[in-house]
Design an enzyme around this catalytic site. Structure first.
Site, mmCIF file in Angstrom:
data_model
loop_
_atom_site.group_PDB
_atom_site.id
_atom_site.type_symbol
_atom_site.label_atom_id
_atom_site.label_comp_id
_atom_site.label_asym_id
_atom_site.label_seq_id
_atom_site.Cartn_x
_atom_site.Cartn_y
_atom_site.Cartn_z
ATOM 1 N N SER A 180 0.769 -1.724 -0.070
ATOM 2 C CA SER A 180 -0.527 0.177 0.083
ATOM 3 C C SER A 180 0.977 1.607 0.039
ATOM 4 C CB SER A 180 -0.437 0.356 0.833
ATOM 5 O OG SER A 180 -2.131 -0.815 1.335
ATOM 6 N N ARG A 195 8.080 6.713 -4.765
ATOM 7 C CA ARG A 195 7.503 7.013 -3.549
ATOM 8 C C ARG A 195 7.631 6.453 -2.438
ATOM 9 N NH1 ARG A 195 3.325 10.017 -5.576
ATOM 10 N NH2 ARG A 195 2.157 10.315 -3.854
ATOM 11 N N ASP A 233 -5.130 -2.090 -2.090
ATOM 12 C CA ASP A 233 -6.499 -2.021 -1.388
ATOM 13 C C ASP A 233 -7.476 -2.200 -1.902
ATOM 14 O OD1 ASP A 233 -5.586 0.107 -0.975
ATOM 15 O OD2 ASP A 233 -5.743 0.398 1.246
#
Length: 490
Positions: A180, A195, A233
């Site tokens: 995630s 990032r 998710d």
């Protein structure tokens, strides 16, 4: 999926703006024209309130014409994102495709990494039904999160997985990996970290394939498995519901964040078709929209929605100018928006202060806001209890009524923005006549009447046009959904 209303946007001699305009014309044909009578009724509803409350209501009100502006703006951004042009919604191919789930039987593993805690799960499927689940949670040592390196982080994860599967009869089953964090995907089982977020600063990971880093550590620990699918998710939420209902079209997170994934025909994804010449245009792939960033930082549409509270919340956030749609919806920001509005009520003399908390950042958390919109008695005793227990203040019924109204308006706007985004995606897919929307997240699950408010927004959006959109709570897309995605794609 074969949308009956909208034809795939394949490369033709038309340029993209022409194709977008054709699509918008099709969509607008299914939208009820703005009802001026309804607009006047909405405006009249606020006239019975004190001036300070009327001003706040006006700032937080999201009328139908603004919702339709958002719809048209999002439709154009979606098309640009699918085509590979610069867009505020990334429209990322997940490489998870829609297939039959029949006969899925066996053991599958899932790894859920979304913060300093991560989980390992083992799912046992029989005839595509989850009949048994085993799970363990591990806390990543801070030294691997801040200032550590890739070997340390993924080495710890690999050791934890090795410990979890020790003694298992099946230790080489397919593995789904929910990662995630922002990543770029070039295949089903590769994900390049763009990032770090959520306070991670682990060196040697940005720009690298996290699946390859994990595989390297698995080899060192003797873990005989590889990642079948890496996903986020929202994709996992959609796949989780799809195993139960083949009409599931969207996976949505409405909690700390806000995002949507949906099934799209491959022929409608020009950037994927260009990169994969042999791809079947009639196949269907899950697209991760990253729609919380819609219209950020451009604000071509959101300039008509944002108010002074939203601007202040954005300015104080760590990602100023980004995630502007998410900041209208998610639980991370709803409490702050309510706090700033209540601060204005205090300045206007409508309510007394909360012992300085209205002047403090995060002084009115989202769970207090949620408590203030719960079903209550005529004296609003639940709000009275929150104010006395959490803030140490006595309150009059008039003050409690004012606080409740502000909280209701914040929740209502959140639900209407979420419904607008979801309704637009459903319209684009051409399945408003029959589809299921799988939703996970604390805001949708725990905020009183939130699903009801979304349905009311759908009624406004679709007007007289028939629609059948079912909103269902779908839990643990990041965990179970990862395992089911491995099952679907293995």
């Amino acid at each position: 999926l074969n949308p009956p209303l909208l034809t795939p946007l394949r490369h033709t001699g038309q340029n993209l703006p022409q194709r977008i305009m054709q699509r918008l014309q099709q969509i607008c044909g299914h939208l009820k024209p703005l009802d001026n009578g309804s607009l006047k009724k909405e405006q009249a509803a606020g006239q019975r309130l004190p001036m300070a409350l009327r001003e706040i209501r006006h700032k937080l009100h999201l009328p139908l014409y603004k919702m339709k502006m958002m719809q048209q703006g999002l439709m154009g951004e979606m098309e640009k994102g699918l085509n590979g042009e610069e867009s505020t919604v990334l429209m990322l191919p997940s490489y998870v495709t829609r297939k039959s789930v029949e006969g899925k039987t066996g053991e599958y593993y899932a790894l859920d990494l979304g913060g300093t805690n991560f989980r390992v799960l083992k799912l046992v499927l029989k005839d595509s039904q989850v009949v048994d689940t085993k799970a363990a949670k591990y806390r990543i040592p801070l030294k691997h999160v801040v200032g550590g390196d890739a070997d340390g982080l993924f080495g710890f994860i690999a050791k934890s997985v090795a410990k979890f599967i020790k003694g298992s009869s099946t230790s080489s089953a397919p593995l789904g990996f929910t990662f995630s964090f922002p990543m770029k995907k070039n295949s089903l089982n590769s994900g390049i970290l763009v990032r770090w977020t959520k306070s991670f600063t682990t060196a040697g990971v940005v720009g690298k394939d996290v699946c390859a880093l994990l595989a390297e550590q698995f080899k060192k620990e003797g873990v005989n498995m590889g990642v079948t699918a890496v996903l986020n998710d929202t994709v996992g939420t959609l796949v989780t519901e799809y195993f139960k209902d083949d009409r599931a079209l969207l996976g949505v997170i409405i909690g700390t964040g806000f995002n949507v994934a949906y099934w799209e025909k491959v022929g409608n994804i020009p950037k994927y078709m260009r990169a994969n010449k042999e791809a079947d245009p009639d196949a269907t792939m899950c697209i991760n929209m990253e729609c919380g960033n819609f219209d950020s930082p451009t604000m071509r549409v959101l300039k008509n929605v944002y108010n002074k509270y939203d601007i202040e919340v954005d300015a104080a956030s760590p990602n100023k100018g980004l995630g502007l749609t998410e900041k209208l919806v998610s639980g991370l920001y709803m409490g702050e928006i309510a706090r700033l509005a209540l601060r204005d009520l205090k300045k206007a003399g409508i309510i007394r202060g909360l012992h300085g908390k209205l002047e403090e950042k995060k002084g009115f958390p989202a769970w207090h806001l949620s408590g203030c919109v719960e079903e209550d008695d005529s004296r609003l005793s639940k709000i009275e209890k929150i104010l006395k227990k959490e803030y140490g203040v006595e309150s009059t019924l008039f003050e409690r009524e004012a606080i409740r109204k502000v909280c209701e308006w914040v929740v209502l706007r959140s639900a209407r923005v979420a419904a607008t985004i979801i309704g637009t995606v459903v319209l684009k897919a051409g399945f408003e006549w029959d589809c299921t929307v799988a939703i996970d997240g604390s805001v949708f699950e725990k905020t009183p009447n939130y699903p009801k408010l979304m349905y009311e927004a759908f009624n406004d959006l679709f007007g007289d046009q028939p629609y059948n959109i079912r909103l269902v709570l779908t839990k643990d897309g990041s965990g179970v959904g990862a395992g089911l995605s491995a099952a679907l794609m293995s």
